[in-house]
Design a protein around this motif. Sequence first.
Motif, PDB file in Angstrom:
ATOM      1  N   THR A  99      11.744  -0.102   3.977  1.00 14.47           N
ATOM      2  CA  THR A  99      10.459  -0.749   3.733  1.00 14.47           C
ATOM      3  C   THR A  99       9.327   0.249   3.611  1.00 14.47           C
ATOM      4  O   THR A  99       8.326  -0.002   2.955  1.00 14.47           O
ATOM      5  CB  THR A  99      10.126  -1.714   4.881  1.00 14.47           C
ATOM      6  OG1 THR A  99       9.921  -0.947   6.087  1.00 14.47           O
ATOM      7  CG2 THR A  99      11.255  -2.701   5.101  1.00 14.47           C
ATOM      8  N   GLU A 101       7.380   0.843   5.851  1.00 14.97           N
ATOM      9  CA  GLU A 101       6.337   0.391   6.757  1.00 14.97           C
ATOM     10  C   GLU A 101       6.567   0.939   8.167  1.00 14.97           C
ATOM     11  O   GLU A 101       7.677   1.350   8.517  1.00 14.97           O
ATOM     12  CB  GLU A 101       6.300  -1.135   6.789  1.00 14.97           C
ATOM     13  CG  GLU A 101       5.999  -1.765   5.432  1.00 14.97           C
ATOM     14  CD  GLU A 101       6.088  -3.270   5.478  1.00 14.97           C
ATOM     15  OE1 GLU A 101       6.508  -3.804   6.528  1.00 14.97           O
ATOM     16  OE2 GLU A 101       5.745  -3.910   4.471  1.00 14.97           O
ATOM     17  N   THR A 102       5.515   0.917   8.964  1.00 18.32           N
ATOM     18  CA  THR A 102       5.620   1.359  10.347  1.00 18.32           C
ATOM     19  C   THR A 102       6.353   0.304  11.158  1.00 18.32           C
ATOM     20  O   THR A 102       5.931  -0.859  11.197  1.00 18.32           O
ATOM     21  CB  THR A 102       4.217   1.578  10.944  1.00 18.32           C
ATOM     22  OG1 THR A 102       3.493   2.481  10.108  1.00 18.32           O
ATOM     23  CG2 THR A 102       4.307   2.146  12.344  1.00 18.32           C
ATOM     24  N   ARG A 168      13.387   5.207   8.562  1.00 19.59           N
ATOM     25  CA  ARG A 168      12.140   4.547   8.959  1.00 19.59           C
ATOM     26  C   ARG A 168      11.013   5.536   9.200  1.00 19.59           C
ATOM     27  O   ARG A 168       9.844   5.167   9.216  1.00 19.59           O
ATOM     28  CB  ARG A 168      12.350   3.707  10.222  1.00 19.59           C
ATOM     29  CG  ARG A 168      13.387   2.620  10.089  1.00 19.59           C
ATOM     30  CD  ARG A 168      13.118   1.673   8.922  1.00 19.59           C
ATOM     31  NE  ARG A 168      11.839   1.017   8.998  1.00 19.59           N
ATOM     32  CZ  ARG A 168      11.612  -0.142   9.604  1.00 19.59           C
ATOM     33  NH1 ARG A 168      12.616  -0.789  10.188  1.00 19.59           N
ATOM     34  NH2 ARG A 168      10.415  -0.686   9.621  1.00 19.59           N
TER      35      ARG A 168
END
Length: 294
Positions: A99, A101-102, A168
């Motif tokens: 993603t 994203e965080t 991630r």
Amino acid sequence: MNEFIEELSSNLVRTVESWKGSLVHIGGPGIPYRTGIVVQEGLAATLARSARDGEQIPVVTASGSATGRVEAWDGETGLALIRLEAGASTRPYPAVPETGETPPPGTPVLRVAYASPQGVEASFSIVRFSGGPTELGRRKVTGHFQVDGPAYPGFLGAAVVDLKGALRGVVVANEDGNDGWILPAGAWKAALEELSREGSRRPGRLGIFLAPVRLSRDQARAAGRDSALMVRGVVPGGPAEEAGLQPGDLILGVDGAELGDGGLPPLRAGAPVTLEILRGSERRALPVVPASRP
């Protein structure tokens, strides 16, 4: 419960195995151990406090010892691209959908590192903090996060992956406490793509000594603000002297932007900037080309 633990353990082992050929160990005399992530065939990304284009460094890959060469280094963030010698057995990191994203607090992750020449290591962690915009070195980034567990040697540059093996984030500071943090995968990839496209960025210097000052009423009226940076001294032969900057000049802004609380913004060697100054009651624009830091 035992079946759950066995399934989780098997999943973690498979995830680590999927990353083994995509990590390299970097380190040797004068170079503290760290991890590199293979971003494309023969090219790894890592972090370094200093580097020179073309500098050769020792690396260890899944196939054994090899040599790497610095292809590009960003002096603002510490990110570095290392070109591996022909024949080094590596593969780009797993193409698991990510993603960028965080991840939120509570997310289980693995820190996977080639922390020493002995081989790949991994640490199961939980995201304990997820933050918003901050700075990586002198560069603004959109977010960051931290995980529980200690800062193991050699984990700088380690991949932080979820239980499906998707990247991630990347460990960009590896000290205990609030200094150890992780850059989300999306921001890391964007910074690397820009570095690959533009090449090395080295911190620049002007060759001046500065001090923050409050302006007099007349100066503030001319400057349109009540504070500035005063030039206390100019290094002979430096970029500032060549541009015509003089002791007593007041710097109001750089490239049309006002100064922040931290003084001058980051400068890149060889990238021209325009200083907006106040000399007496006259505002001037002085172009200057920062030089490399010694």
